[in-house]
Design a protein around this motif. Structure first.
Motif, PDB file in Angstrom:
ATOM      1  N   GLN A 193      -2.548  -1.475  -7.504  1.00 35.60           N
ATOM      2  CA  GLN A 193      -3.737  -0.636  -7.329  1.00 35.60           C
ATOM      3  C   GLN A 193      -3.980  -0.231  -5.881  1.00 35.60           C
ATOM      4  O   GLN A 193      -4.616   0.791  -5.618  1.00 35.60           O
TER       5      GLN A 193
ATOM      6  N   ILE B 136      -3.969   8.212  -5.081  1.00 36.52           N
ATOM      7  CA  ILE B 136      -2.708   8.419  -4.360  1.00 36.52           C
ATOM      8  C   ILE B 136      -2.775   9.729  -3.588  1.00 36.52           C
ATOM      9  O   ILE B 136      -3.111  10.780  -4.140  1.00 36.52           O
TER      10      ILE B 136
ATOM     11  N   THR C  79       0.809  -1.224   0.000  1.00 39.90           N
ATOM     12  CA  THR C  79       0.000   0.000   0.000  1.00 39.90           C
ATOM     13  C   THR C  79       0.843   1.275   0.000  1.00 39.90           C
ATOM     14  O   THR C  79       0.320   2.357  -0.264  1.00 39.90           O
ATOM     15  N   LEU C  80       2.145   1.141   0.274  1.00 36.76           N
ATOM     16  CA  LEU C  80       3.008   2.322   0.360  1.00 36.76           C
ATOM     17  C   LEU C  80       4.346   2.061  -0.312  1.00 36.76           C
ATOM     18  O   LEU C  80       4.990   1.039  -0.065  1.00 36.76           O
TER      19      LEU C  80
ATOM     20  N   MET D  49       0.034  13.635  -3.876  1.00 35.58           N
ATOM     21  CA  MET D  49       0.851  13.600  -5.092  1.00 35.58           C
ATOM     22  C   MET D  49       1.378  14.993  -5.408  1.00 35.58           C
ATOM     23  O   MET D  49       0.634  15.955  -5.482  1.00 35.58           O
TER      24      MET D  49
ATOM     25  N   VAL E  67      -1.742   0.736  -3.761  1.00 37.11           N
ATOM     26  CA  VAL E  67      -0.804   1.775  -3.315  1.00 37.11           C
ATOM     27  C   VAL E  67      -1.532   3.110  -3.232  1.00 37.11           C
ATOM     28  O   VAL E  67      -2.113   3.577  -4.202  1.00 37.11           O
ATOM     29  N   ASN E  68      -1.495   3.721  -2.052  1.00 37.25           N
ATOM     30  CA  ASN E  68      -2.171   5.007  -1.872  1.00 37.25           C
ATOM     31  C   ASN E  68      -1.207   6.138  -1.511  1.00 37.25           C
ATOM     32  O   ASN E  68      -1.615   7.280  -1.299  1.00 37.25           O
ATOM     33  N   SER E  69       0.086   5.796  -1.444  1.00 36.83           N
ATOM     34  CA  SER E  69       1.072   6.825  -1.124  1.00 36.83           C
ATOM     35  C   SER E  69       2.422   6.475  -1.737  1.00 36.83           C
ATOM     36  O   SER E  69       2.865   5.316  -1.656  1.00 36.83           O
ATOM     37  N   ILE E  70       3.061   7.473  -2.341  1.00 34.16           N
ATOM     38  CA  ILE E  70       4.408   7.305  -2.902  1.00 34.16           C
ATOM     39  C   ILE E  70       5.297   8.400  -2.323  1.00 34.16           C
ATOM     40  O   ILE E  70       4.984   9.589  -2.409  1.00 34.16           O
TER      41      ILE E  70
ATOM     42  N   GLN F 278      -5.373   4.824  -8.809  1.00 35.00           N
ATOM     43  CA  GLN F 278      -6.258   5.924  -8.417  1.00 35.00           C
ATOM     44  C   GLN F 278      -6.164   6.180  -6.914  1.00 35.00           C
ATOM     45  O   GLN F 278      -5.985   5.266  -6.118  1.00 35.00           O
TER      46      GLN F 278
ATOM     47  N   LEU G 113      -0.158   4.920 -12.794  1.00 40.85           N
ATOM     48  CA  LEU G 113      -0.390   5.195 -11.384  1.00 40.85           C
ATOM     49  C   LEU G 113      -1.811   4.799 -10.982  1.00 40.85           C
ATOM     50  O   LEU G 113      -2.763   5.065 -11.716  1.00 40.85           O
TER      51      LEU G 113
ATOM     52  N   ILE H  89       2.746  -0.102 -10.734  1.00 38.84           N
ATOM     53  CA  ILE H  89       2.384   0.238  -9.366  1.00 38.84           C
ATOM     54  C   ILE H  89       1.064  -0.451  -9.015  1.00 38.84           C
ATOM     55  O   ILE H  89       0.058  -0.257  -9.709  1.00 38.84           O
TER      56      ILE H  89
END
Length: 332
Positions: free
Chosen positions: A266, A290, A246-247, A293, A268-271, A288, A286, A264
Motif C-alpha cells: 500500500q 500511484i 515505496t517504489l 500511472m 508504493v506510490n510509484s511504479i 491508491q 494496485l 503491491i
C-alpha cells in the motif's frame, strides 16, 4: 739404433696420448664450467626473483601469507586483501588480523578485483573484521560455490560476485547497507537469497540473469529496490515485496515469466516503466495514489486480465487500460 727408434716412437705415442688426455680434460672442464656458469646464472635469477618479491613486499607494503596478498595501512592499523600469489588457491580463508613486524593489523577490506577470474577458487571464508568488499573482488570466479561472509560486512561493491556461475547460496549479513550494481549478476546457480532490512542502497541489476533464482526473501523494513533488479530471473516464482517499500523501479521484474501473483504494498506510490514486463500475472491489485500511472507501466504484461483499484481511481484506470481488454474492478 732400433732401440732408440722404438724409444722415440714410444715417446711420441706417450706425447700424443698426453695431448689427447689434456684435450679431453679441457672439453670436460669446459662443460663443467658451462654447467657451473648456467647453475650460477639460474641461482642468480632465482635470487633476483626473491629479491623482487622481497622488495615489493618491503617497499609497497604488500604482505604474503597462506597464498594471500595484503596491503597495510600503518596509520589505521588496517589491512586490505589485494590479491593472491598461489595460482592454484582453492580456499581463501581471510583471518581477523595479520601480524607484521610485531604489529597487528585488522583485515577490514577485500580490495578491488582481488580474486577476479580465479579459476581454482572454490570457497571463501571472511574474517570477523571485514567490513567492505570492493567491486569485482570475486568477479567471474567460475568455480566459487561457497562464500561465508562476516557479520561485519556492510558494503558489497559493484559486480563483486558477478558471473560466479557455481555460487548456489549466500547468506547476507544483517548489517549490510549497500549492494552495488550487478553484485550477483549472472550467478546462474544461485537458487535463493534473503535481503536484510538494513539495506539502504541497492544498485541496478543486482540479480540480472540469475536464471536459477527461485526465491528472494525480503525482510520487512527494506525500503528500496533496484532498477532491473530481477531482469531475466526466469525461475523466480516466490516474491513478497515488503510493506515498507515505496517504489518499484523500472524493469524490476522484467522477464520473470514464472511470477503469476504479485501483491503491491500500500505504501508504493510509484511504479517504473515495464516493471512487470513478461510476467505471467493475470490479476493485479494496485494501491491508491500511484503517481504518473501510464500505459508503459504495465507494458508487456500479456497475461494480465484484471486490475483492482481504489473506487475513486476507477475512471482514471478505465481511461488508460479499458480499451486494451483489461477489466477494471474496485476493491474496498
Amino acid at each position: 739404433m732400433e732401440k732408440r727408434m722404438q724409444k722415440r716412437i714410444q715417446k711420441r705415442k706417450n706425447l700424443l696420448l698426453l695431448l689427447l688426455c689434456v684435450a679431453v680434460a679441457g672439453i670436460v672442464c669446459a662443460g663443467c664450467s658451462n654447467q657451473t656458469k648456467k647453475a650460477k646464472q639460474e641461482d642468480k635469477t632465482k635470487q633476483t626473483e626473491k629479491i623482487v618479491l622481497a622488495e615489493e613486499t618491503t617497499t609497497s607494503g604488500v604482505l604474503t601469507g597462506d597464498g594471500i596478498l595484503y596491503q597495510i595501512d600503518s596509520d589505521k592499523k588496517e589491512a586490505t586483501v589485494t590479491g593472491y600469489f598461489d595460482l592454484e588457491l582453492k580456499k581463501a580463508t581471510i583471518p581477523d588480523k595479520i601480524s607484521y613486524q610485531k604489529e597487528e593489523y585488522n583485515v577490514t577490506k577485500i580490495g578491488e578485483s582481488a580474486f577476479e577470474s580465479d579459476s581454482y577458487l572454490c570457497e571463501v571464508v571472511l574474517g570477523a573484521q571485514v567490513r567492505k568488499i570492493e567491486k569485482n573482488a570475486f568477479y567471474a570466479c567460475a568455480m566459487l560455490s561457497k562464500v561465508k561472509l562476516s557479520k561485519s560486512v556492510t558494503n558489497i561493491g559493484e559486480e563483486t560476485f558477478a558471473e560466479c556461475s557455481m555460487l548456489q547460496e549466500i547468506q547476507l549479513p544483517e548489517k549490510l547497507k549497500v549492494l552495488g550494481n550487478g553484485a550477483f549478476r549472472a550467478c546462474e546457480a544461485l537458487k535463493s537469497i534473503n535481503l536484510p532490512k538494513s539495506l539502504q542502497s541497492i544498485g541496478n541489476g543486482i540479480f540480472t540473469d540469475c536464471v536459477a533464482l527461485a526465491e528472494c526473501r525480503m525482510e520487512n523494513g527494506l525500503a528500496v529496490l533496484g532498477e532491473s533488479m530481477f531482469t531475466n530471473c526466469t525461475s523466480l516464482s516466490k516474491i513478497s515485496i515488503p510493506d515498507t517499500v515505496t517504489l518499484i523501479p523500472a524493469e524490476a521484474f522484467w522477464g520473470c515469466s514464472e511470477i503469476s501473483y504479485l501483491e503491491i504494498p500500500q505504501k508504493v506510490n510509484s511504479i517504473g516503466d515495464r516493471a512487470f514486463y513478461g510476467t505471467s500475472v493475470q490479476k493485479l491489485k494496485l494501491p491508491q495514489g500511484i503517481v504518473g500511472m501510464k500505459l508503459d507501466v504495465l507494458e508487456g504484461m500479456n497475461e494480465l486480465q484484471k486490475i483492482y483499484v481504489a473506487s475513486d481511481e476507477e475512471a482514471t484506470y478505465t481511461d488508460i487500460f479499458g480499451e486494451y481488454g483489461i477489466e477494471i474492478s474496485v476493491y474496498e
